[in-house]
Structures are given as structure tokens and as C-alpha cells.
Scaffold this motif. Structure first.
Motif, short mmCIF file in Angstrom:
data_model
loop_
_atom_site.label_atom_id
_atom_site.label_comp_id
_atom_site.label_asym_id
_atom_site.label_seq_id
_atom_site.Cartn_x
_atom_site.Cartn_y
_atom_site.Cartn_z
N LYS A 43 0.84 -1.20 0.00
CA LYS A 43 0.00 0.00 0.00
C LYS A 43 0.87 1.25 0.00
O LYS A 43 2.05 1.21 0.35
N GLU A 44 0.28 2.36 -0.38
CA GLU A 44 0.99 3.63 -0.35
C GLU A 44 1.12 4.14 1.08
O GLU A 44 0.32 3.78 1.96
N ARG A 45 2.12 4.98 1.29
CA ARG A 45 2.30 5.58 2.60
C ARG A 45 1.14 6.52 2.89
O ARG A 45 0.75 7.33 2.04
N GLU A 46 0.62 6.41 4.10
CA GLU A 46 -0.58 7.15 4.51
C GLU A 46 -0.23 8.10 5.65
O GLU A 46 0.35 7.69 6.65
N GLY A 47 -0.58 9.36 5.51
CA GLY A 47 -0.44 10.31 6.60
C GLY A 47 -1.59 10.14 7.56
O GLY A 47 -2.74 10.16 7.15
N ILE A 48 -1.29 9.97 8.85
CA ILE A 48 -2.36 9.70 9.80
C ILE A 48 -2.60 10.82 10.80
O ILE A 48 -3.71 10.94 11.33
N VAL A 49 -1.61 11.62 11.08
CA VAL A 49 -1.83 12.71 12.02
C VAL A 49 -0.70 13.73 11.90
O VAL A 49 0.45 13.36 11.64
#
Length: 126
Positions: A43-49
Motif C-alpha cells: 500500500k501507499e504511505r498514509e499520513g495519519i496525524v
């Protein structure tokens, strides 16, 4: 230059908790937006906070109400408290920082963050 080192990852069962830390060193002066990202296999890198120097935060819906970001300016350390972990939270977690005095709002986008840690792995089993 800013150096970032994450720690605190590990393996937990669903419903468990972990706290990640991110220690910053180097040129840490100036107000600076910081964020946590994660990347699951395939999966692609996800910004979470993200968090600004004043403590204003912005969470992705996927972690809102379960994860809490905080920072200790005296220790130059960023934290991510993760509660009620789910198998879908399994990923490599990265902390990142922007250049000083950059705008900090909304869930973070990796292209806006030039400084990255090496990551810490979180595995959540069902």
C-alpha cells in the motif's frame, strides 16, 4: 538537517495498545510541523496525524478517536499513543518533520515533509 529516530513498535493483539516515540536531533530550532505516517505492505504511505508547535492536531478518519499524538519540546520527542489497535493498523510507522515555519493543517502529505525517520514496525494480530 533534522535527524529522527522512531522506537516503540512491536507486536500486539487486537484491542491492545502501543506508544511510539520519535526523538529529534540536529537543527531542531524553530516552530515545525510534525507528523506520523504509516505504510502497510503493498500500500501507499498514509499520513495519519499532524501536529504543529502549539499542539494543534489533525487526524485521519482511520485513526481518529483511537490514536493520540503529543510532543515534549524539552525532550525534542514526538509520541503516538495507539489504543484499540486493529489488524488493519499493521504497518511500518514513520515520523516526519517539515522545514521550520511551514503551514501545518490537515492530514499530512508525505511530499510536504523532507525529514523522515527510519520507521518502526507495528504488527497487530486478530
Amino acid at each position: 538537517q533534522v535527524q529522527l529516530v522512531e522506537s516503540g513498535g512491536g507486536s500486539v493483539q487486537a484491542g491492545g495498545s502501543l506508544t511510539l516515540s520519535c526523538a529529534a536531533s540536529g537543527d531542531t530550532g524553530g516552530t515545525r510541523c510534525k507528523g506520523w505516517f504509516r505504510q502497510a505492505p503493498g500500500k501507499e504511505r498514509e499520513g495519519i496525524v499532524s501536529i504543529d508547535s502549539a499542539g494543534s492536531t489533525s487526524y485521519a478518519n482511520s485513526v481518529k478517536d483511537r490514536f493520540t499524538i503529543s510532543q515534549d519540546h524539552a525532550k525534542n520527542t514526538l509520541y503516538l499513543q495507539m489504543n484499540n489497535l486493529k489488524p488493519e493498523d499493521t504497518a511500518m510507522y514513520y515520523c516526519a518533520a517539515k522545514l521550520p515555519f511551514r503551514y501545518c493543517s490537515g492530514t499530512p502529505s508525505q511530499t510536504d515533509f523532507p525529514y523522515w525517520g527510519q520507521g518502526t514496525q507495528v504488527n497487530v494480530s486478530s
